[in-house]
Design an enzyme around this catalytic site. Structure first.
Site, PDB file in Angstrom:
ATOM      1  N   LYS A 115       0.825  -1.215   0.000  1.00 38.17           N
ATOM      2  CA  LYS A 115       0.000   0.000   0.000  1.00 38.17           C
ATOM      3  C   LYS A 115       0.851   1.253   0.000  1.00 38.17           C
ATOM      4  O   LYS A 115       0.453   2.276  -0.566  1.00 38.17           O
ATOM      5  CB  LYS A 115      -0.974  -0.005   1.179  1.00 38.17           C
ATOM      6  CG  LYS A 115      -2.115  -0.993   1.003  1.00 38.17           C
ATOM      7  CD  LYS A 115      -3.283  -0.683   1.930  1.00 38.17           C
ATOM      8  CE  LYS A 115      -4.407  -1.690   1.742  1.00 38.17           C
ATOM      9  NZ  LYS A 115      -5.471  -1.523   2.758  1.00 38.17           N
ATOM     10  N   LYS A 197      -6.357 -12.973  -9.786  1.00 37.87           N
ATOM     11  CA  LYS A 197      -7.499 -13.041  -8.880  1.00 37.87           C
ATOM     12  C   LYS A 197      -8.586 -12.045  -9.318  1.00 37.87           C
ATOM     13  O   LYS A 197      -8.263 -10.950  -9.788  1.00 37.87           O
ATOM     14  CB  LYS A 197      -6.989 -12.674  -7.482  1.00 37.87           C
ATOM     15  CG  LYS A 197      -7.925 -12.984  -6.358  1.00 37.87           C
ATOM     16  CD  LYS A 197      -7.258 -12.668  -5.015  1.00 37.87           C
ATOM     17  CE  LYS A 197      -8.319 -12.240  -4.027  1.00 37.87           C
ATOM     18  NZ  LYS A 197      -7.814 -11.625  -2.822  1.00 37.87           N
ATOM     19  N   LYS A 200     -11.804  -6.299  -6.804  1.00 35.74           N
ATOM     20  CA  LYS A 200     -12.792  -5.241  -6.653  1.00 35.74           C
ATOM     21  C   LYS A 200     -12.431  -4.044  -7.506  1.00 35.74           C
ATOM     22  O   LYS A 200     -13.258  -3.183  -7.737  1.00 35.74           O
ATOM     23  CB  LYS A 200     -12.789  -4.694  -5.213  1.00 35.74           C
ATOM     24  CG  LYS A 200     -13.065  -5.636  -4.099  1.00 35.74           C
ATOM     25  CD  LYS A 200     -13.219  -4.787  -2.828  1.00 35.74           C
ATOM     26  CE  LYS A 200     -12.947  -5.573  -1.566  1.00 35.74           C
ATOM     27  NZ  LYS A 200     -13.185  -4.806  -0.358  1.00 35.74           N
TER      28      LYS A 200
END
Ligand code: TRP
Length: 334
Positions: A115, A197, A200
């Site tokens: 992040k 994967k 979102k």
């Protein structure tokens, strides 16, 4: 009132749109586990502000997520479904636990590293201590099990280390939580790149099925799903696209991959994709309907939000007071 002797805690952030991967991999397992445990399911809004958010959007997404928990089948009378920010004990315990966590431990967290790289202009202290707040969420409720995705295992390991460290100094204050990692095979991949994967936040709209997608959108996305030239519905590493569609179809119908192979033996991909799309749309429709009803009934939902936060607070405060006493804070005169 609640369901089992053992405590379970889990939470999700209301950032980004949830996908069927989140439903199949997490939410649906929560519903099953909720029969067996006394459960708290939190919308962890305090975690969300470690990254800049639009306030109005955060608020509305949080409400949508909380109602989704209920719409997906979590009974708000048998489970405690609440906003993290409504129970101030989370932040209070997090502060204390910060003083029992080492910089070096937090520096090793892979999510922090990822992040920080992604939000290089906003590497704030909250992002750094994010795992400590998560430890507080869990330890506050004397949690026995925590269902988490594999990306959160490192955080859970840290929560265990903090609990053990604290207990070593002050006696048995915290239950040391165990991870609950769902069945393997329920990993859902992108429809456009089956080696990745399902996310979102994919830029490609067609890559993910969102829980808010209507029937036509679901059917269209499956129709466009990337497959191969084998022309055979087979559950094989060599056919990652078809394999992913079989996984999804199995997950929503309860059929095994072998049964799915048999069902579609000798049939074309077009037919198979349509069947997967229909099965997924049929799964989503009742959840979407229930969620819309909940969001439309402000008084009912507000009532749930208020009473559930009170129930969470009641449990949280017991642990918090014990911890405050152990570390040497003055007693509150009665
Ligand atoms: N960090 C978790 C995630 O992003 C969410 C979370 C916060 C959580 N507190 C938690 C999950 C406590 C399990 C238990 O997925």
């Amino acid at each position: 009132m609640l369901n089992g002797e053992k405590m379970l805690f889990s939470g999700m952030q209301a950032t980004g749109r949830l996908t069927i991967g989140n439903y199949i991999g997490a939410l649906r397992n929560w519903v099953t586990l909720s029969d067996e445990y006394t459960c708290l399911f939190s919308v962890v809004d305090e975690h969300s502000i470690t990254v800049r958010q639009d306030p109005a959007e955060l608020r509305s997404r949080a409400r949508a997520l909380l109602s989704l928990y209920i719409a997906a089948g979590l009974d708000p009378e048998k489970n405690i479904i609440y906003y993290q920010s409504h129970v101030s004990a989370h932040a209070e315990l997090a502060w204390i636990l910060n003083c029992y966590t080492y910089m070096g431990e937090l520096q090793r967290m892979t999510q922090f590293k990822d992040k920080s790289a992604k939000h290089a202009d906003n590497i704030n202290a909250g992002l750094f201590t994010y795992p400590v707040l998560m430890a507080a969420d869990i330890l506050l409720y004397q949690t026995d099990v925590v269902p988490v995705g594999s990306d959160q295992l490192q955080h859970l390991e840290l929560a265990r280390d903090i609990a053990i460290r604290f207990n070593n100094v002050y006696g048995d204050v915290f239950t040391v939580p165990e991870p609950y990692v769902g069945k393997v095979g329920a990993k859902i991949q992108s429809l456009q790149d089956p080696l990745k994967k399902m996310s979102k936040s994919d830029e490609n709209e067609n890559a993910s099925i969102y829980l808010t997608d209507d029937r036509d959108t679901v059917l269209r996305k499956f129709k466009r799903a990337v497959t191969d030239n084998e022309a055979c519905v087979r559950y094989s590493e060599a056919q990652p696209g078809i394999r992913n569609l079989i996984t999804i179809y199995s997950a929503v119908t309860g059929k095994t991959p072998e049964e799915v192979e048999k069902e579609f033996a000798g049939r074309g991909y077009g037919e198979f994709k349509l069947a997967v799309g229909e099965a997924v749309a049929d799964t989503l429709a009742p959840i979407q309907k229930k969620q819309a009803e909940l969001l439309a009934d402000k008084a009912y939902l507000d009532g749930i939000i208020k009473t559930n936060a009170e129930r969470a607070e009641h449990l949280a405060i017991k642990t918090l007071r014990k911890v405050q006493k152990k570390v040497g804070f003055p007693e509150r005169p009665r």
